[in-house]
Write a protein that holds these residues in place. Structure first.
Motif, PDB file in Angstrom:
ATOM      1  N   SER A 144     -41.977  10.321 -11.110  1.00  0.00           N
ATOM      2  CA  SER A 144     -41.246   9.296 -11.408  1.00  0.00           C
ATOM      3  C   SER A 144     -41.313   8.024 -10.469  1.00  0.00           C
ATOM      4  O   SER A 144     -42.048   8.110  -9.221  1.00  0.00           O
ATOM      5  CB  SER A 144     -39.759   9.636 -10.982  1.00  0.00           C
ATOM      6  OG  SER A 144     -38.633   8.793 -11.166  1.00  0.00           O
ATOM      7  N   THR A 145     -41.005   6.886 -11.026  1.00  0.00           N
ATOM      8  CA  THR A 145     -41.269   5.618 -10.114  1.00  0.00           C
ATOM      9  C   THR A 145     -40.113   5.847  -8.712  1.00  0.00           C
ATOM     10  O   THR A 145     -40.371   4.947  -7.765  1.00  0.00           O
ATOM     11  CB  THR A 145     -40.636   4.325 -10.634  1.00  0.00           C
ATOM     12  OG1 THR A 145     -39.463   4.689 -11.423  1.00  0.00           O
ATOM     13  CG2 THR A 145     -41.831   3.865 -11.773  1.00  0.00           C
ATOM     14  N   ARG A 146     -39.200   6.689  -9.008  1.00  0.00           N
ATOM     15  CA  ARG A 146     -38.391   7.093  -7.605  1.00  0.00           C
ATOM     16  C   ARG A 146     -39.354   7.597  -6.510  1.00  0.00           C
ATOM     17  O   ARG A 146     -38.812   7.751  -5.380  1.00  0.00           O
ATOM     18  CB  ARG A 146     -37.397   8.043  -7.904  1.00  0.00           C
ATOM     19  CG  ARG A 146     -36.273   7.446  -8.981  1.00  0.00           C
ATOM     20  CD  ARG A 146     -35.630   6.298  -8.517  1.00  0.00           C
ATOM     21  NE  ARG A 146     -34.770   6.154  -9.552  1.00  0.00           N
ATOM     22  CZ  ARG A 146     -33.510   5.971  -9.459  1.00  0.00           C
ATOM     23  NH1 ARG A 146     -33.008   6.953  -8.631  1.00  0.00           N
ATOM     24  NH2 ARG A 146     -32.652   5.492 -10.505  1.00  0.00           N
ATOM     25  N   LYS A 161     -39.708  13.984  -6.326  1.00  0.00           N
ATOM     26  CA  LYS A 161     -40.848  13.183  -6.785  1.00  0.00           C
ATOM     27  C   LYS A 161     -42.087  12.729  -6.206  1.00  0.00           C
ATOM     28  O   LYS A 161     -43.023  12.709  -6.392  1.00  0.00           O
ATOM     29  CB  LYS A 161     -39.990  12.095  -7.678  1.00  0.00           C
ATOM     30  CG  LYS A 161     -39.075  12.469  -8.719  1.00  0.00           C
ATOM     31  CD  LYS A 161     -39.810  13.400  -9.996  1.00  0.00           C
ATOM     32  CE  LYS A 161     -38.989  13.770 -11.090  1.00  0.00           C
ATOM     33  NZ  LYS A 161     -39.506  14.509 -12.040  1.00  0.00           N
ATOM     34  N   LEU A 186     -45.691   8.520 -13.634  1.00  0.00           N
ATOM     35  CA  LEU A 186     -44.331   8.014 -13.234  1.00  0.00           C
ATOM     36  C   LEU A 186     -43.797   7.317 -13.888  1.00  0.00           C
ATOM     37  O   LEU A 186     -43.874   5.795 -13.974  1.00  0.00           O
ATOM     38  CB  LEU A 186     -44.658   7.099 -11.600  1.00  0.00           C
ATOM     39  CG  LEU A 186     -45.125   7.871 -10.390  1.00  0.00           C
ATOM     40  CD1 LEU A 186     -46.415   8.742 -10.712  1.00  0.00           C
ATOM     41  CD2 LEU A 186     -45.228   6.874  -9.366  1.00  0.00           C
ATOM     42  N   ASP A 240     -43.581   1.905 -16.516  1.00  0.00           N
ATOM     43  CA  ASP A 240     -42.355   1.597 -16.427  1.00  0.00           C
ATOM     44  C   ASP A 240     -41.987   0.202 -16.556  1.00  0.00           C
ATOM     45  O   ASP A 240     -41.028  -0.778 -16.251  1.00  0.00           O
ATOM     46  CB  ASP A 240     -42.137   1.519 -14.796  1.00  0.00           C
ATOM     47  CG  ASP A 240     -42.982   0.400 -14.135  1.00  0.00           C
ATOM     48  OD1 ASP A 240     -43.847  -0.081 -14.518  1.00  0.00           O
ATOM     49  OD2 ASP A 240     -42.482   0.112 -12.843  1.00  0.00           O
TER      50      ASP A 240
END
Length: 251
Positions: A144-146, A161, A186, A240
């Protein structure tokens, strides 16, 4: 069809991104294993694929449980002869919304065990089969971009993540000699609910001009698992709409 008769496991394939990924591979001729904890959702995905002319079986699997991951891979081999591709998609956020100061160790462990430990366990078991394939195998972990940025009170999810992203490059180095590539995706904002209910600002804040859909991640999976892209391994592919590259200042 480069995925014709390839055996593909997709974890968490009962809904959202996992469901879209499973259907995408089935549409390309793959034999798909829908590995899902929720039996009703998992069976529905498999039935939908079969109704559309694809090949799919449902396997009940809690990816945080070692015995379940071993059984899922074993049943995949029984059904389709091998494992060619693994998409580690299953994941959860904290089961009880809690601020940092109230986040329990039990909730932390549940998130880490499902997200990070699940990728490790499924990857380990699938790799045991893949290393004996003439063409090796491919693993894609959904991070994830997290892993790169956060909102408040998301510690367990962000940590899990980040662990997946690090696990990915470690596995890529370890499994490369066995002909297995390992990459991670991601995703940013991928809307799995009512897309039509989104506001204009939800779309326009993205440099790409729109919020993402599960099919965007499915396309990324197809790219990373293509035989033409076996030079790509240990990579993190951010999908994203450009949001992590957008500089934001407070007005």
């Amino acid at each position: 069809m480069i995925y014709k008769n390839k055996a593909v496991i997709v974890t968490g394939a009962g809904r959202g991104i996992g469901r879209a990924v499973a259907k995408a591979y089935a549409g390309e001729g793959a034999n798909v294993v829908v590995a899902e904890l929720d039996r009703e959702l998992g069976e529905q995905t498999a039935e939908d694929i079969q109704r559309e002319g694809g090949q799919a079986v449902f396997i009940s699997c809690d990816v945080s449980r070692e015995a379940d991951t071993e059984a899922a891979v074993r049943q995949t081999v029984q059904a389709f002869g091998t494992v060619d591709i693994l998409i580690n998609n299953a994941g959860i956020a904290s089961p009880h919304a809690a601020a940092f100061y109230e986040l329990s160790a039990a909730d932390w462990d549940k998130v880490m065990n499902t997200n990070a430990r699940g990728c490790f366990l499924m990857g380990r078991e699938a790799a045991k089969v893949m290393r004996n394939n003439p063409d090796g195998g491919v693993i894609v972990n959904i991070s994830s971009t997290r892993a790169l940025m956060s909102e408040p009170d998301t510690e367990a999810y962000a940590a899990s993540k980040g662990a997946i992203s690090s696990l990915t490059h470690a596995m890529a180095i370890t499994l490369g000699p066995d002909g297995i590539t390992v990459n991670c995706i991601l995703p940013g904002w991928i809307e799995t609910g009512n897309y039509g209910a989104l506001r204009e600002i939800d779309h326009t804040q993205h440099p790409a001009g729109r919020v993402g859909v599960p099919g965007d991640i499915a396309k990324a999976c197809l790219y990373l698992t293509s035989p033409d892209n076996r030079f790509v391994t240990g990579a993190q592919l951010v999908v994203d709409g450009g949001m992590t590259r957008k500089m934001i200042y407070e007005p």
